[in-house]
Design a protein around this motif. Sequence first.
Motif, PDB file in Angstrom:
ATOM      1  N   SER A   2     -88.094  23.435  16.562  1.00 25.32           N
ATOM      2  CA  SER A   2     -86.681  23.492  16.173  1.00 25.32           C
ATOM      3  C   SER A   2     -85.811  23.653  17.392  1.00 25.32           C
ATOM      4  O   SER A   2     -86.280  23.951  18.481  1.00 25.32           O
ATOM      5  N   ALA A   3     -84.523  23.470  17.180  1.00 23.73           N
ATOM      6  CA  ALA A   3     -83.570  23.595  18.286  1.00 23.73           C
ATOM      7  C   ALA A   3     -83.534  25.030  18.777  1.00 23.73           C
ATOM      8  O   ALA A   3     -83.791  25.972  18.045  1.00 23.73           O
ATOM      9  N   PHE A   4     -83.210  25.165  20.033  1.00 20.72           N
ATOM     10  CA  PHE A   4     -83.131  26.493  20.644  1.00 20.72           C
ATOM     11  C   PHE A   4     -82.074  27.332  19.940  1.00 20.72           C
ATOM     12  O   PHE A   4     -80.987  26.867  19.666  1.00 20.72           O
ATOM     13  N   GLN A   5     -82.423  28.582  19.663  1.00 21.35           N
ATOM     14  CA  GLN A   5     -81.510  29.477  18.942  1.00 21.35           C
ATOM     15  C   GLN A   5     -81.165  30.673  19.821  1.00 21.35           C
ATOM     16  O   GLN A   5     -81.788  31.730  19.760  1.00 21.35           O
ATOM     17  N   GLY A   6     -80.172  30.495  20.675  1.00 21.29           N
ATOM     18  CA  GLY A   6     -79.799  31.553  21.597  1.00 21.29           C
ATOM     19  C   GLY A   6     -79.175  32.745  20.904  1.00 21.29           C
ATOM     20  O   GLY A   6     -79.262  33.860  21.394  1.00 21.29           O
ATOM     21  N   LYS A 205     -78.845  19.616  19.512  1.00 16.05           N
ATOM     22  CA  LYS A 205     -77.649  19.841  18.694  1.00 16.05           C
ATOM     23  C   LYS A 205     -76.654  20.799  19.345  1.00 16.05           C
ATOM     24  O   LYS A 205     -75.440  20.575  19.269  1.00 16.05           O
ATOM     25  N   PRO A 206     -77.104  21.894  19.982  1.00 12.41           N
ATOM     26  CA  PRO A 206     -76.130  22.765  20.654  1.00 12.41           C
ATOM     27  C   PRO A 206     -75.335  22.038  21.733  1.00 12.41           C
ATOM     28  O   PRO A 206     -74.121  22.234  21.855  1.00 12.41           O
ATOM     29  N   ALA A 207     -76.012  21.198  22.524  1.00  9.58           N
ATOM     30  CA  ALA A 207     -75.315  20.444  23.563  1.00  9.58           C
ATOM     31  C   ALA A 207     -74.358  19.434  22.949  1.00  9.58           C
ATOM     32  O   ALA A 207     -73.249  19.211  23.452  1.00  9.58           O
ATOM     33  N   ILE A 208     -74.771  18.804  21.844  1.00 11.97           N
ATOM     34  CA  ILE A 208     -73.911  17.839  21.162  1.00 11.97           C
ATOM     35  C   ILE A 208     -72.647  18.529  20.649  1.00 11.97           C
ATOM     36  O   ILE A 208     -71.541  17.984  20.752  1.00 11.97           O
ATOM     37  N   ALA A 209     -72.801  19.729  20.100  1.00 10.25           N
ATOM     38  CA  ALA A 209     -71.637  20.470  19.606  1.00 10.25           C
ATOM     39  C   ALA A 209     -70.678  20.794  20.741  1.00 10.25           C
ATOM     40  O   ALA A 209     -69.457  20.710  20.581  1.00 10.25           O
ATOM     41  N   THR A 210     -71.222  21.162  21.889  1.00  9.39           N
ATOM     42  CA  THR A 210     -70.371  21.464  23.039  1.00  9.39           C
ATOM     43  C   THR A 210     -69.618  20.227  23.502  1.00  9.39           C
ATOM     44  O   THR A 210     -68.415  20.287  23.804  1.00  9.39           O
ATOM     45  N   ILE A 211     -70.303  19.092  23.555  1.00  4.05           N
ATOM     46  CA  ILE A 211     -69.647  17.837  23.944  1.00  4.05           C
ATOM     47  C   ILE A 211     -68.557  17.473  22.949  1.00  4.05           C
ATOM     48  O   ILE A 211     -67.472  17.016  23.333  1.00  4.05           O
ATOM     49  N   ALA A 212     -68.837  17.662  21.668  1.00  2.40           N
ATOM     50  CA  ALA A 212     -67.850  17.333  20.635  1.00  2.40           C
ATOM     51  C   ALA A 212     -66.584  18.156  20.815  1.00  2.40           C
ATOM     52  O   ALA A 212     -65.466  17.627  20.713  1.00  2.40           O
ATOM     53  N   ILE A 213     -66.737  19.438  21.104  1.00  2.00           N
ATOM     54  CA  ILE A 213     -65.565  20.297  21.305  1.00  2.00           C
ATOM     55  C   ILE A 213     -64.793  19.873  22.545  1.00  2.00           C
ATOM     56  O   ILE A 213     -63.558  19.746  22.521  1.00  2.00           O
ATOM     57  N   LEU A 214     -65.499  19.630  23.651  1.00  2.00           N
ATOM     58  CA  LEU A 214     -64.830  19.264  24.903  1.00  2.00           C
ATOM     59  C   LEU A 214     -64.102  17.932  24.771  1.00  2.00           C
ATOM     60  O   LEU A 214     -62.951  17.789  25.217  1.00  2.00           O
ATOM     61  N   SER A 215     -64.759  16.948  24.159  1.00  2.00           N
ATOM     62  CA  SER A 215     -64.127  15.635  24.016  1.00  2.00           C
ATOM     63  C   SER A 215     -62.966  15.692  23.027  1.00  2.00           C
ATOM     64  O   SER A 215     -61.935  15.041  23.221  1.00  2.00           O
TER      65      SER A 215
END
Length: 292
Positions: A2-6, A205-215
Amino acid sequence: MSAFQGTRMNPSKFHKSQLKFLAFLIPLAIFMALPIVYIFFHAFKPIDELFAYPPRFFVENPTLQNFVDLFTKTNDTGVPMSRFLFNSVVITLIVVVLTVIISTMAGYALSKKNFRMKKAIFEINTLALMFVPAAVMIPRYLLIDELGLINTFLVHILPLLAMPIGLFLVKQFIDQIPDELLEAARLDGASDFQIFVRIIIPLVKPAIATIAILSFQLVWNSVESSSLYVNDEGLKTFSFYMSTLTSTVEGNNVAGQGLAAAASLIMFVPNLIIFIILQSQVMNTMAHSGIK
């Protein structure tokens, strides 16, 4: 896998040892929330409260008149406000989706594929992080003019698809995925596209969410394309329209303040909503990037 859960590093239960942290964090959170609260109250103030002295933080006689005036106002060229808002929504959705797709695909190729000039391409992308928008304004204008994009809808979209920070973030994130996992998928007959969709995307998915917010923030708040590349009022965005409110309301800066207050809230709310929805993913990205 699963995706990393920090966020799992956070305590799941309350303990009295947390009180010393809460005593510091709660007042700090309240202080940081004050500008957000002020934006909401400011948008509902009538004209007399907008210019009251001393300034008032809370609204005493809330009104929707600022929003009514904003939505019924038409600029000097006859273009309604709803057109500017529609342009911003469409442009933002297209750019966010395409930026996520391009960044994740390019990040996967640079991280897990071997080809010539791979390192050089990534170094060029890293070098691009050093340039502020003002440094590339003239070259970008010359390129857009050469491509014939001046005064077109695409001029809002194409220049913003290149997002070096997004590619850098995704590539570094995918580097943490073990090659053995991808090799196992290939042995099971998975194609590159299946690996990308079924393994890479869920894990980043965490990186995708960050990109979505920045863009999203970059596009939604941008006035550059409307100011420099577009002359047709019907193609301009809501952020540009908002920047002209205080000076275009029948030449009356006072009357434009109420419209600007309402427009500021409309500009701010989408940023707040998208961050609230994706904040846990962003925290996972920050935690992941700090773990070696």
